[in-house]
Design a protein around this motif. Structure first.
Motif, PDB file in Angstrom:
ATOM      1  N   VAL A 127       0.870  -1.178   0.000  1.00  0.00           N
ATOM      2  CA  VAL A 127       0.000   0.000   0.000  1.00  0.00           C
ATOM      3  C   VAL A 127       0.906   1.227   0.000  1.00  0.00           C
ATOM      4  O   VAL A 127       1.682   1.433   0.946  1.00  0.00           O
ATOM      5  N   LEU A 128       0.811   2.008  -1.061  1.00  0.00           N
ATOM      6  CA  LEU A 128       1.606   3.238  -1.202  1.00  0.00           C
ATOM      7  C   LEU A 128       0.656   4.430  -1.221  1.00  0.00           C
ATOM      8  O   LEU A 128      -0.344   4.420  -1.953  1.00  0.00           O
ATOM      9  N   TRP A 129       0.963   5.434  -0.428  1.00  0.00           N
ATOM     10  CA  TRP A 129       0.136   6.640  -0.443  1.00  0.00           C
ATOM     11  C   TRP A 129       0.982   7.865  -0.105  1.00  0.00           C
ATOM     12  O   TRP A 129       2.074   7.755   0.457  1.00  0.00           O
ATOM     13  N   GLU A 227      -5.777  14.058   3.790  1.00  0.00           N
ATOM     14  CA  GLU A 227      -6.268  12.824   3.183  1.00  0.00           C
ATOM     15  C   GLU A 227      -5.210  12.195   2.268  1.00  0.00           C
ATOM     16  O   GLU A 227      -4.514  12.913   1.543  1.00  0.00           O
ATOM     17  N   PRO A 228      -5.111  10.878   2.298  1.00  0.00           N
ATOM     18  CA  PRO A 228      -4.084  10.205   1.503  1.00  0.00           C
ATOM     19  C   PRO A 228      -4.446  10.115   0.022  1.00  0.00           C
ATOM     20  O   PRO A 228      -5.615   9.999  -0.338  1.00  0.00           O
ATOM     21  N   LYS A 229      -3.403  10.180  -0.791  1.00  0.00           N
ATOM     22  CA  LYS A 229      -3.535   9.915  -2.213  1.00  0.00           C
ATOM     23  C   LYS A 229      -2.866   8.571  -2.469  1.00  0.00           C
ATOM     24  O   LYS A 229      -1.645   8.431  -2.344  1.00  0.00           O
ATOM     25  N   PHE A 230      -3.663   7.563  -2.787  1.00  0.00           N
ATOM     26  CA  PHE A 230      -3.125   6.219  -2.975  1.00  0.00           C
ATOM     27  C   PHE A 230      -2.469   6.122  -4.349  1.00  0.00           C
ATOM     28  O   PHE A 230      -3.036   6.568  -5.363  1.00  0.00           O
ATOM     29  N   ILE A 255     -11.741   0.019   1.114  1.00  0.00           N
ATOM     30  CA  ILE A 255     -11.410  -1.112   1.992  1.00  0.00           C
ATOM     31  C   ILE A 255     -10.837  -0.644   3.326  1.00  0.00           C
ATOM     32  O   ILE A 255     -10.996  -1.309   4.352  1.00  0.00           O
ATOM     33  N   PHE A 256     -10.145   0.520   3.327  1.00  0.00           N
ATOM     34  CA  PHE A 256      -9.557   1.021   4.575  1.00  0.00           C
ATOM     35  C   PHE A 256     -10.515   1.927   5.330  1.00  0.00           C
ATOM     36  O   PHE A 256     -10.398   2.079   6.542  1.00  0.00           O
ATOM     37  N   ALA A 261     -14.001   7.659   1.667  1.00  0.00           N
ATOM     38  CA  ALA A 261     -13.593   6.446   0.958  1.00  0.00           C
ATOM     39  C   ALA A 261     -12.076   6.404   0.814  1.00  0.00           C
ATOM     40  O   ALA A 261     -11.469   7.319   0.253  1.00  0.00           O
ATOM     41  N   ARG A 262     -11.471   5.349   1.333  1.00  0.00           N
ATOM     42  CA  ARG A 262     -10.006   5.159   1.240  1.00  0.00           C
ATOM     43  C   ARG A 262      -9.722   3.727   0.799  1.00  0.00           C
ATOM     44  O   ARG A 262      -9.944   2.806   1.596  1.00  0.00           O
ATOM     45  N   PRO A 263      -9.272   3.559  -0.446  1.00  0.00           N
ATOM     46  CA  PRO A 263      -9.174   4.541  -1.546  1.00  0.00           C
ATOM     47  C   PRO A 263     -10.538   4.792  -2.172  1.00  0.00           C
ATOM     48  O   PRO A 263     -11.510   4.071  -1.912  1.00  0.00           O
ATOM     49  N   GLU A 264     -10.599   5.782  -3.034  1.00  0.00           N
ATOM     50  CA  GLU A 264     -11.871   6.122  -3.668  1.00  0.00           C
ATOM     51  C   GLU A 264     -12.287   5.064  -4.685  1.00  0.00           C
ATOM     52  O   GLU A 264     -13.471   4.855  -4.910  1.00  0.00           O
TER      53      GLU A 264
END
Length: 461
Positions: A127-129, A227-230, A255-256, A261-264
């Protein structure tokens, strides 16, 4: 007045000999039974396999301990004895030194040639973000994809060198010089430090999709940096082709976290198996039984440890990067041999051996009893001689003496029969000869007593 006759000395010796033989046969039977019982006990006793797993307190240790308890509780034929280690490196070292039969490892670690797959405990995914920044939060240069990582710094969760190696493979296959990306590793219990480190431009974890560590790291960095960018690994299929120990996987949307929504949306990534390996020399039937127990009881263990339900069967293809153990492959492919198939050669060999031993024993018995058989022939001939002598007897006393001799010869013949020196047919021949002897005695006694029924009497003149 009755007179007690003493037993014939030869008969006494034979009875003692037969009694000793009976005791010897009984002792041999008890010995054979004890050996057979011992072999049966040895063959049916549970097999205990040592399995290296670590570190202490990890989910892997808890999972293996749960299976070990389940196997022991249900009285299974294969038992597990966990050997707790400090981590994968120590587990592999013990496995390489043949100090354990099994080990729990990641598939992309440096494994010895004797390692073969038994079961996949779970699939770890990359998982990279990157943080997006936000109001009142530190903003880093915008990173939209892996292509933006050169000149940046990535924080990798987990102290194993395998994670760094995997990141470098992803960078290389994405066309990026891995030396242009700085990497900093953080222990799994240092997620808060990772989230607060402003020098990091992106983050990476390797673990199951339901990993608490991954979820906590994403949540912590979102709170600290936005917010993370996957970042998808678009070359995942190419990596799987070039590096068979890795697989192309997919991370489902939300899923996270579902809100936000993470990821969207779903994204591609790379996965690596976390599995149980076995020594190549481990018996096929033992590994097959272990696999059967694992997949039969995984749902039972999953009641307490949900991770047990995710256990999968290894790839049984001959060209697999990490080949499945022959016992595991036989169980999975349904090619396990039945008891008769496994041991038919031994069974037929045993039958032939017993038959040969029986023939040899019969010959040996006949050879050992040859003296007694010769005595039987002498007794039979002696009876025939007595028949000839009876016809020349002149007094009842001579007949009585001959009858005593016949009785002694019969007793000797019966002793030979009891000892197994002669067969039923031989005894029948003795009986027929004895019958003729008695007829001869009866006829001669009648002649001696002057009983000539059916013959004309001669009057004295």
């Amino acid at each position: 007045m009755s007179e007690q006759q003493s037993e014939h000395p030869g008969t006494t010796r034979r009875r003692l000999k037969r009694r000793n033989s009976s005791l010897l046969i009984l002792a041999a039977g008890i010995f054979v039974f004890a050996v057979a019982a011992g072999l049966l006990f040895y063959g049916l006793r549970p097999v205990t396999l040592k399995i290296a797993v670590g570190p202490t307190g990890s989910d892997d240790v808890k999972l293996i301990q749960a299976f070990a308890q389940a196997f022991a509780r249900d009285g299974n034929s294969v038992r597990l004895k966990p050997v707790t280690t400090q981590g994968a490196a120590e587990s592999i070292a013990l496995f390489t030194a043949n100090k354990v039969d099994l080990a729990v490892v990641r598939g992309d670690l440096s494994l010895p040639a004797s390692a073969e797959a038994v079961a996949i405990l779970r699939k770890n995914v990359v998982v990279l973000w990157a943080p997006s920044g936000g109001k009142g939060k530190p903003r880093s240069a915008k990173i939209k994809s892996i292509d933006d990582l050169p000149g940046r710094k990535v924080g990798v969760i987990g102290s194993t060198p395998a994670n760094v190696t995997l990141l470098r493979v992803i960078l290389t296959e994405s066309g990026i010089n891995p030396d242009k990306v700085a990497i900093s590793q953080f222990a799994v219990n240092k997620v808060a430090d990772l989230a607060r480190d402003p020098s990091l431009d992106a983050y990476m974890t390797v673990g199951p999709l339901d990993s608490k560590i991954t979820a906590e790291a994403i949540a912590a960095t979102a709170a600290a940096r936005g917010e993370p960018k996957f970042l998808p690994v678009d070359v995942s299929e190419a990596i799987a082709q070039k590096h068979p120990l890795y697989e192309s996987e997919e991370i489902a949307g939300s899923i996270f976290s579902s809100s936000p929504a993470r990821p969207e949306d779903k994204i591609e990534t790379v996965g690596v198996n976390h599995l149980i390996i076995a020594q190549h020399a481990l018996h096929e039937a033992t590994v097959g039984a272990l696999d059967r127990q694992l997949f039969t009881q995984r749902l039972q263990v999953a009641r307490d440890l949900p991770a047990a339900a995710k256990i999968e069967k290894p790839d049984t293809d001959k060209d697999a990067a990490l080949p499945a153990h022959q016992g595991a492959a036989a169980y999975i492919d349904g090619t396990e041999r039945t008891f008769l198939e496994k041991y038919s050669d031994y069974i037929w060999g045993g039958i032939l051996l017993v038959s040969g031993l029986g023939t040899a024993g019969a010959w040996l018995r006949h050879y050992v009893k040859r003296d007694e058989r010769e005595r039987y022939i002498t007794h039979r001939d002696g009876l025939l001689t007595l028949i000839s002598r009876v016809r020349g007897a002149e007094t009842p006393e001579e007949l009585a003496a001959m009858q005593s001799e016949a009785d002694a010869l019969l007793r000797e013949a019966l002793d030979c029969y009891d000892d197994g020196a002669i067969e039923d047919g031989d005894l029948s021949a003795i009986g027929l000869t004895l019958e003729q002897f008695h007829h001869a005695v009866s006829d001669r006694r009648a002649v001696i007593n002057g009983d000539r029924s059916g013959l004309p009497r001669i009057r004295a003149g």
